[in-house]
Design an enzyme around this catalytic site. Structure first.
Site, PDB file in Angstrom:
ATOM      1  CD  GLN A   3     -67.133 -34.652  76.000  1.00  0.00           C
ATOM      2  OE1 GLN A   3     -66.225 -33.849  76.154  1.00  0.00           O
ATOM      3  NE2 GLN A   3     -68.225 -34.633  76.744  1.00  0.00           N
TER       4      GLN A   3
ATOM      5  CG  ASP B 104     -69.439 -28.130  76.564  1.00  0.00           C
ATOM      6  OD1 ASP B 104     -68.610 -29.043  76.425  1.00  0.00           O
ATOM      7  OD2 ASP B 104     -70.375 -28.195  77.376  1.00  0.00           O
ATOM      8  CD  GLN B 105     -71.142 -33.395  75.158  1.00  0.00           C
ATOM      9  OE1 GLN B 105     -70.893 -34.482  74.641  1.00  0.00           O
ATOM     10  NE2 GLN B 105     -72.078 -33.264  76.085  1.00  0.00           N
TER      11      GLN B 105
ATOM     12  CG  HIS C 224     -67.321 -26.704  80.330  1.00  0.00           C
ATOM     13  ND1 HIS C 224     -67.658 -26.418  81.626  1.00  0.00           N
ATOM     14  CD2 HIS C 224     -66.501 -27.782  80.394  1.00  0.00           C
ATOM     15  CE1 HIS C 224     -67.085 -27.278  82.442  1.00  0.00           C
ATOM     16  NE2 HIS C 224     -66.368 -28.123  81.711  1.00  0.00           N
TER      17      HIS C 224
END
Length: 367
Positions: A107, A306-307, A329
């Site tokens: 990430q 959220d990613q 998040h």
């Protein structure tokens, strides 16, 4: 490279965990903006950097030749000062020496490697070692079957991931290879408002160093919950797998499920095996999470929610994505992205979910 003014962040804001650190460092590297972060992971016990966070920081520091201060286990403050643009078409390695999450190291590093002024250059490579199926992090199967297909489909970055060996708590020892062919940028905006009906459900119920019947138990229990929720048994295909000893370090178990819809959305649910918890309960937990993520009608699940934020922020134009209820998040990711870039977000919340709208900054790398 000209020195920019240092951005100071309070690491205790909102979610106050490692995610704030990862997004901030990735944007710092890409946008060549030095950062100082205090109160890192102040909402965790114990606070401060763990070995996996330090390994991720050192990885990104290598990618952009950054000056990095405070990168030690337990540290609650760092200063990160990039001295070059991210150097692509190279191979980088990170290993915390523990079962620290490989997917969290991906990430923080992936956004740094997807852009190049010359998209014809050779791909960058990542060799990441540690835990492949760790708690409190996306399992590598989620990254492989949900996250990377999302990035390929919507942003045109043709990433590939190869699981060389799986690693479990406490030793880690897993190894994952990622190939990142760069794009010139900017990334395209994304519109995901209609999800469509579920056309198939896939899954992987796995054990390593344990009897295969535990994986079968998780699979059967998950299937039962999914059918009870109204899904047709004929579209459900969950594999029960016992890892070969040569393909895994340590012992562990878990299950990852993902549903594919007619309009191209992929929604997931997962659970890890735990001491004192029956395998059937683990299977039910994963299936109930998937059912819950399907029930809100969003086009992404709570983990993709959220990613995706950093990529929406970097894209050109207005993105609109329908999600379930906004997570802390996601609120944190939005806050960090707006501290670093010209991207601006607007969230329309309703009883069942939200629509996230982002006017991206249209990032392109400079020669």
């Amino acid at each position: 490279m000209a020195s920019a003014e240092c951005i100071h962040l309070d690491g205790s804001v909102l979610e106050g965990g490692g995610q704030l650190l990862r997004i901030a460092v990735a944007l710092s590297a890409l946008l060549s903006k030095p950062i100082a972060i205090d109160n890192i992971r102040s909402n965790r016990k114990p606070p401060g950097l763990k070995l996996q966070h330090a390994a991720g920081l050192q990885l990104v520091a290598e990618i952009c030749s950054a000056r990095l201060d405070g990168c030690a286990t337990g540290s609650t403050s760092i200063v990160f000062h990039p001295t070059t643009k991210p150097q692509v078409s190279r191979c980088y390695t990170a290993d915390p020496g523990t079962a620290g999450s490989i997917t969290l190291m991906l990430q923080v590093s992936l956004p740094c490697l997807i852009f190049s002024p010359d998209s014809a250059v050779s791909p960058s490579g990542l060799i990441l070692r540690g835990g492949t199926n760790a708690d409190q992090a996306p399992q590598v199967d989620y990254t492989q079957h949900v996250f990377l297909p999302f990035i390929r489909r919507h942003f045109g970055v043709q990433l590939s991931l190869n699981i060389v060996k799986r690693g479990y708590y406490p030793k880690g020892g897993g190894e994952v290879h990622v190939s990142v062919p760069p794009v010139r940028g900017p990334l395209p905006a994304v519109t995901l408002i209609e999800r469509g009906p579920v056309k198939a459900v896939f899954g992987r119920s796995y054990v390593a160093g344990l009897p295969k019947d535990l994986a079968e138990s998780m699979r059967k229990a998950a299937t039962s919950v999914l059918v009870e929720s109204g899904l047709d048994a004929g579209i459900i295909n969950i594999d029960a797998v016992r890892e070969k000893p040569t393909n895994a370090v340590g012992s562990g178990s878990g299950i990852v499920l993902w549903a594919e819809t007619e309009d191209g959305s992929v929604i997931a649910g997962s659970a890890s095996g735990r001491k004192g918890t029956e395998p059937a309960q683990v299977g039910r937990d994963a299936a109930r999470e998937l059912v819950s993520n399907l029930a809100h009608g969003g086009c992404v699940d709570e983990y993709m929610q959220d990613q995706m934020i950093i990529f929406l922020a970097l894209a050109h134009g207005r993105s609109r994505v329908k999600t379930g209820p906004l997570t802390l998040h996601t609120r944190t990711a939005i806050w960090v992205a707006e501290q670093f870039s010209e991207a601006r977000f607007r969230v329309e919340e309703s009883e069942k979910g939200a629509v996230i709208e982002c006017e991206g900054c249209g990032y392109t790398p400079v020669d």
